[in-house]
Design an enzyme around this catalytic site. Structure first.
Site, PDB file in Angstrom:
ATOM      1  N   GLN A   7      -6.085   4.288  -5.579  1.00 44.78           N
ATOM      2  CA  GLN A   7      -6.745   3.889  -4.332  1.00 44.78           C
ATOM      3  C   GLN A   7      -6.207   4.652  -3.131  1.00 44.78           C
ATOM      4  O   GLN A   7      -6.317   4.208  -1.996  1.00 44.78           O
ATOM      5  CB  GLN A   7      -6.585   2.389  -4.108  1.00 44.78           C
ATOM      6  CG  GLN A   7      -7.356   1.568  -5.131  1.00 44.78           C
ATOM      7  CD  GLN A   7      -7.322   0.089  -4.814  1.00 44.78           C
ATOM      8  OE1 GLN A   7      -7.838  -0.358  -3.799  1.00 44.78           O
ATOM      9  NE2 GLN A   7      -6.703  -0.682  -5.686  1.00 44.78           N
ATOM     10  N   ARG A  67     -14.655  -3.143  -5.290  1.00 44.57           N
ATOM     11  CA  ARG A  67     -14.775  -4.201  -4.288  1.00 44.57           C
ATOM     12  C   ARG A  67     -15.681  -5.314  -4.800  1.00 44.57           C
ATOM     13  O   ARG A  67     -15.703  -6.407  -4.261  1.00 44.57           O
ATOM     14  CB  ARG A  67     -15.385  -3.678  -2.967  1.00 44.57           C
ATOM     15  CG  ARG A  67     -14.604  -2.633  -2.188  1.00 44.57           C
ATOM     16  CD  ARG A  67     -13.175  -2.980  -2.015  1.00 44.57           C
ATOM     17  NE  ARG A  67     -12.376  -2.386  -3.100  1.00 44.57           N
ATOM     18  CZ  ARG A  67     -11.146  -2.765  -3.389  1.00 44.57           C
ATOM     19  NH1 ARG A  67     -10.566  -3.726  -2.715  1.00 44.57           N
ATOM     20  NH2 ARG A  67     -10.473  -2.192  -4.375  1.00 44.57           N
ATOM     21  N   GLU A  95       0.821  -1.227   0.000  1.00 44.88           N
ATOM     22  CA  GLU A  95       0.000   0.000   0.000  1.00 44.88           C
ATOM     23  C   GLU A  95       0.851   1.271   0.000  1.00 44.88           C
ATOM     24  O   GLU A  95       0.633   2.177   0.803  1.00 44.88           O
ATOM     25  CB  GLU A  95      -0.927   0.029   1.232  1.00 44.88           C
ATOM     26  CG  GLU A  95      -1.802  -1.191   1.397  1.00 44.88           C
ATOM     27  CD  GLU A  95      -3.089  -1.144   0.595  1.00 44.88           C
ATOM     28  OE1 GLU A  95      -3.163  -0.354  -0.369  1.00 44.88           O
ATOM     29  OE2 GLU A  95      -4.000  -1.918   0.935  1.00 44.88           O
TER      30      GLU A  95
END
Length: 746
Positions: free
Chosen positions: A253, A599, A223
């Site tokens: 994101q 998602r 991340e």
DNA sequence: CCATGACGCTTTTTT
DNA sequence: AGCGTCATGG
């Protein structure tokens, strides 16, 4: 040589990301492209090829969950447990390094990591010294400014004068330094310090830095788009010798800029790490083409992306459903009906999620799900260590370990109530300050004087004796036993037993859990660190449940069916985000929408409501601009409010000329909500503010005398128009006041 | 010292 | 509305 089992089934880009072990590598991993797989396989690859020993690999994540998952998966890949590796969150690893060199930043190795409560108390104390008005400068925001500085790697001496100019009467940088001083004096750190102190050590003591530079032959980062400046600097220092750093992330994101994350880190990776390779993972294994295309189309509206074009081999699949409803209640009703349909169809509830923008939105869904007897869980809420009972108990344990822990002492001095209120604490502070001793020592002294009233003096004396006795117990009993004695004898357990509030039982349960969790730790010290850094809420996974959570907490997860309610301008994108951050705020909201859509594996269902009650005020809203931005060919528009195109909404000027400054009819918290009428699901105005006769920036397209049709009341004639509110004489049901969006011109 | 009421705020959250 | 903080009075 045959291809080892663990490398099989990787696509080309994935293999490249795994095999390119040396040199800096940025893996741009779109949603659902197998990022975790790459990270874990890469790690296994390094281990299997003996490129490094486990303890020579550093792998950092943001959450404990991600760290745990990485450990499990790598162990699985290489077929045996791995010992001694450095896999953990930035904070946990920062803490580990800091413990080894605490003295270099004037700390003792057993420093305590403060929770937000303690941090706040400390800031308040410092502010008090400078007589700063807490009304004018909420400690919350002061603390947050300090935290943002820490996120940027700025120690007090590095904060430029210009930075905090207007804040806290210009004293904010002074507050920051004194806050840091206090932390040191108390042998404590806050979360930001775990990295910040590392940075200080690394830059002041090159030899120490070198230990770690040499140690970590390979560095992996998950991340990466969420890293802040401080984490970036930390990584760069650690990687600069071997230069084997692999960062995985997705700029699309990045949804945490508000807590210091710098998308810039990922955008300038190539510049920062010389000779780096960038690998794009673009094959999506998660979503159907329509969902992927809808998400891609949406995110394409953002500027300043690195850019990826995701594709999927998955065939077929439904379009993204977009549906307008009257209000939040109906939204919940319809959504939960849909959930029930799927449940009856045999779909697992585990594969269904409702993702909301803000926490309060879950309530209506909960109400409805309870009605339908559909089990659900809400993710979020206070973490284990944030709960009052956990913190109280821990405060007791902290004092056990160090009688210099003023914050802990202050927290529990009157919990449970023992008649030691403000005045007593004040007196203690007085003594402590005069002699520069900790509160606990001050307490010892004060009980020998007659400074306190006898009642208070006795209570304090008892407390001191208790602690002395408990501490003595530590020599003979194990820490879990002592802990039990402490919460029993202090009256803490009893306090909750006597409490009649509904959550008292739960709190007692948590206390039990807390103590039983202690057993597996060597000592109290280790346990405390675990609690503040690692411990998570655990859930009994007995039953299948629908998941309700915010979009933020959904990052990294996937579900067959994803419901996305509340897509209204003002709520999503959130007004505040746009007001405070402008275009970049809007873009972050868009990324959040992208995260939400991606998602979904099989179905994504977006809804928006024409009316929503917020803070108990009815507000009407426009469909989210993000809905307009979804490629029409990938969505199915089902509006209960008439077609979006051609209906009254599409003719609304605010819709046509939307920009950031065009607020919906006041969703923000800044303007008063006096322009909003309470209307029911038929559009009937049931309440209105007395002054609300005109709505300035929202005018109706209807005129007096027009004939209209209403779904429930039938045909009628407009008697009066005021803003978006119409007074209509219905042929069959008489005169009513109705919002214009509920009628069609005929 | 503690209970009570007025006031004010209300996006997102990890560690 | 609903909750948490803060000042006031018993």
């Amino acid at each position: 040589m045959p291809v080892p089992e663990y490398l099989k089934g990787l696509n080309e880009a994935q293999s490249e990301a795994v095999n390119l072990t040396d040199g800096p590598v940025l893996v741009l991993a779109g949603a659902g492209t197998g990022k975790t797989r790459v990270l874990t396989t890469r790690m296994a690859h390094i281990l299997m090829n003996r490129k490094a020993q486990p303890w020579e690999i550093l792998a950092v994540t943001f959450t404990n969950k991600a760290a745990r998952e990485m450990k499990e998966r790598v162990s699985g890949l290489i077929g045996r447990p791995v010992e001694g590796w450095w896999v953990g969150t930035f904070h946990a690893i920062g803490a580990r390094i800091l413990r080894s060199h605490a003295e270099l930043v004037d700390l003792k190795p057993n420093f305590i990591i403060l929770d937000v409560d303690d941090q706040m108390r400390l800031v308040k104390q410092v502010m008090e010294v400078h007589r700063i008005d807490e009304k004018k400068w909420p400690p919350r925001s002061i603390l947050s400014v300090i935290q943002r500085w820490k996120d940027r790697g700025l120690t007090p001496d590095k904060v430029s004068d210009a930075e905090g100019q207007g804040l806290a009467d210009g004293l904010i940088s002074v507050i920051y330094s004194e806050y840091q001083e206090r932390l040191k004096t108390l042998n404590t750190v806050d979360f930001g310090d775990l990295l910040l102190h590392c940075l200080t050590i690394f830059s002041n003591y090159p030899d120490t830095l070198e230990i770690y530079q040499k140690k970590f032959k390979y560095i992996l980062v998950d991340e990466y788009q969420d890293t802040n400046v401080s984490q970036y600097l930390w990584l760069r220092l650690l990687a600069s010798l071997n230069n084997n750093i692999c960062c995985v992330g997705d700029d699309d994101q990045s949804i945490y800029s508000w807590r210091g994350a710098e998308v810039g880190n990922i955008l300038k990776f190539e510049k920062d790490f010389k000779g780096s390779e960038v690998i794009r993972l673009e094959q999506n294994y998660r979503s159907t083409p329509h969902i992927l295309a809808a998400a891609s189309g949406l995110i394409a509206k953002n500027q300043g992306r690195l850019g990826k074009s995701l594709w999927t081999g998955i065939e077929a699949g439904e379009k993204v459903s977009v549906r307008g409803v009257w209000d939040g209640e109906e939204e919940a009703l319809i959504t939960c009906d849909e959930i029930e349909i799927r449940k009856k169809r045999g779909q697992s509830l585990e594969e269904i999620a409702v993702l909301v923008r803000a926490g309060f939105q879950t309530r209506e869904f909960e109400d409805r799900l309870i009605n339908l007897a559909i089990p659900y869980r809400v993710i979020g809420g206070p973490r284990f260590y944030e709960r009052m009972e956990t913190r109280d108990a821990i405060a007791y344990f902290r004092i056990l370990l160090s009688d210099q822990d003023d914050l802990a002492f202050e927290r529990i001095i009157n919990v449970p109530k023992r008649g030691l209120g403000k005045a007593s604490v004040q007196a203690l502070h007085e003594v402590a300050r005069k002699q520069s001793i900790p509160l606990f020592s001050a307490a010892r002294e004060i009980v020998d004087t007659d400074e306190l009233k006898p009642r208070a003096r006795n209570a304090l004396s008892t407390l001191i004796n208790d602690f002395d006795r408990w501490r003595a117990n530590l020599d003979s009993l194990n820490h879990a036993e002592v802990a039990t004695i402490v919460i029993e004898e202090s009256g803490y357990t009893e306090m909750w037993q006597n409490d009649s509030s509904p959550d008292a039982a739960g709190r007692l349960e948590n206390l039990k859990e807390l103590i039983s969790g202690m057993e597996e730790f060597e000592n109290l010290q280790g346990f405390l660190e675990h609690v503040s850094l690692v411990m998570e809420n655990e859930e009994n996974v007995s039953e299948e449940k629908v998941t309700l959570m915010t979009l933020h907490s959904a990052k990294g997860l996937e579900f067959d069916t994803v419901f996305l309610p509340g897509w209204e301008d003002g709520l999503f994108p959130h007004q505040r985000s746009m007001d405070e951050e402008g275009v970049s705020g809007l873009e972050e909201e868009r990324r959040l929408a992208y995260v939400g859509l991606t998602r979904a594996k099989k179905e994504a269902l977006v809804t928006y409501a024409a009316n929503r009650r917020i803070y108990n005020q009815w507000q009407n809203a426009l469909p989210s601009r993000f809905i307009d931005e979804l490629p029409p060919e990938n969505i199915d528009l089902l509006s209960e409010l008439g077609e979006l195109s051609g209906g009254s909404w599409a003719n609304n000027e605010a819709v046509l000329s939307r920009d950031i400054s065009s607020k919906p009819q006041s969703f923000g918290n800044i303007q008063p909500y006096n322009r909003i009428n309470k209307i029911n699901r038929d559009g009937l105005v049931i309440e209105q503010d007395s002054e609300d006769t005109f709505v300035e920036d929202a005018s109706s397209n209807f005129e007096q005398g027009n004939r209209v049709f209403h779904q429930k009341f039938g045909y009628g004639k407009i008697l009066n128009v005021s803003g978006t509110k119409l007074e209509i004489e219905f042929d069959k049901s008489g005169v009513k006041r109705v919002m214009d969006s509920f009628v069609e011109a005929v």
